[in-house]
Motif scaffolding. Structure first.
Motif, PDB file in Angstrom:
ATOM      1  N   SER A   1     -31.370  32.306   4.673  1.00 37.95           N
ATOM      2  CA  SER A   1     -30.168  32.626   3.912  1.00 37.95           C
ATOM      3  C   SER A   1     -29.561  31.361   3.345  1.00 37.95           C
ATOM      4  O   SER A   1     -29.821  30.257   3.822  1.00 37.95           O
ATOM      5  N   SER A   2     -28.760  31.546   2.312  1.00 36.80           N
ATOM      6  CA  SER A   2     -28.056  30.432   1.680  1.00 36.80           C
ATOM      7  C   SER A   2     -26.663  30.910   1.317  1.00 36.80           C
ATOM      8  O   SER A   2     -26.508  31.761   0.446  1.00 36.80           O
ATOM      9  N   THR A   3     -25.655  30.403   1.999  1.00 38.24           N
ATOM     10  CA  THR A   3     -24.291  30.811   1.684  1.00 38.24           C
ATOM     11  C   THR A   3     -23.876  30.310   0.303  1.00 38.24           C
ATOM     12  O   THR A   3     -23.114  30.972  -0.381  1.00 38.24           O
ATOM     13  N   SER A   4     -24.393  29.162  -0.117  1.00 37.87           N
ATOM     14  CA  SER A   4     -24.019  28.633  -1.432  1.00 37.87           C
ATOM     15  C   SER A   4     -24.568  29.506  -2.563  1.00 37.87           C
ATOM     16  O   SER A   4     -23.970  29.597  -3.626  1.00 37.87           O
ATOM     17  N   ASP A  32     -25.201  32.768  -1.966  1.00 40.74           N
ATOM     18  CA  ASP A  32     -24.874  34.134  -1.541  1.00 40.74           C
ATOM     19  C   ASP A  32     -26.151  34.969  -1.524  1.00 40.74           C
ATOM     20  O   ASP A  32     -26.226  36.048  -2.101  1.00 40.74           O
ATOM     21  N   ILE A  72     -29.969  36.076   0.688  1.00 38.81           N
ATOM     22  CA  ILE A  72     -30.817  36.119   1.871  1.00 38.81           C
ATOM     23  C   ILE A  72     -32.180  36.636   1.446  1.00 38.81           C
ATOM     24  O   ILE A  72     -32.286  37.599   0.679  1.00 38.81           O
ATOM     25  N   ARG A  79     -28.112  40.128  -1.737  1.00 42.38           N
ATOM     26  CA  ARG A  79     -26.854  39.386  -1.774  1.00 42.38           C
ATOM     27  C   ARG A  79     -26.350  39.289  -0.338  1.00 42.38           C
ATOM     28  O   ARG A  79     -26.119  40.307   0.310  1.00 42.38           O
ATOM     29  N   LEU A  80     -26.219  38.089   0.176  1.00 47.99           N
ATOM     30  CA  LEU A  80     -25.864  37.854   1.575  1.00 47.99           C
ATOM     31  C   LEU A  80     -24.538  38.525   1.941  1.00 47.99           C
ATOM     32  O   LEU A  80     -24.436  39.183   2.970  1.00 47.99           O
ATOM     33  N   SER A  81     -23.544  38.399   1.092  1.00 46.17           N
ATOM     34  CA  SER A  81     -22.213  38.933   1.403  1.00 46.17           C
ATOM     35  C   SER A  81     -22.161  40.458   1.404  1.00 46.17           C
ATOM     36  O   SER A  81     -21.216  41.048   1.922  1.00 46.17           O
TER      37      SER A  81
END
Length: 121
Positions: free
Chosen positions: A12-15, A17, A19, A36-38
């Motif tokens: 995952s990458s929060t920057s 958003d 996964i 989309r991670l969020s």
């Protein structure tokens, strides 16, 4: 024959958003995924099927997620092409998939308009 899909999330990458994951059909690797991670669906087991998508104007696989509507497998390249759905394709670099339409077409052929289960890990 019933189908079981398993989505194993990898990085995952929060920057971004985003996964990424791997999708298996009856235990055999099928393709890579990006979500989309969020807005990613939670881990668990879900009932699924294939139905007409008014948004996309064609039949697509859907995922029954409590409290949410319109969760589908569809084509796209990055998490920005999804609002909570699962994108399928071939991974070319982290969080970027290609050949998504071709992969989705192959998935539709495998599913053959039958209900299936999805396990998200």
């Amino acid at each position: 024959m019933s189908k079981q899909l398993t989505l194993v999330r990898c990085n995952s990458s929060t920057s971004l958003d985003s996964i990424q994951g791997e999708l298996y059909v009856n235990g055999v690797f099928f393709c890579h995924t990006v979500e989309r991670l969020s807005k990613a669906i939670p881990k668990g087991s879900f009932s699924c099927g294939v139905s007409w998508s008014p948004r996309f104007g064609k039949k697509l696989p859907y995922v029954c997620v409590a409290g949410r509507k319109g969760i589908r497998f569809h084509s796209g390249n990055t998490s920005h092409d999804s609002q909570g759905c699962i994108l399928v394709g071939r991974l070319v670099k982290p969080h970027l998939i290609v050949e998504s339409r071709l992969t989705l077409s192959a998935l539709m052929s495998i599913l053959n308009n039958v209900n299936f289960d999805l396990i998200v890990k």
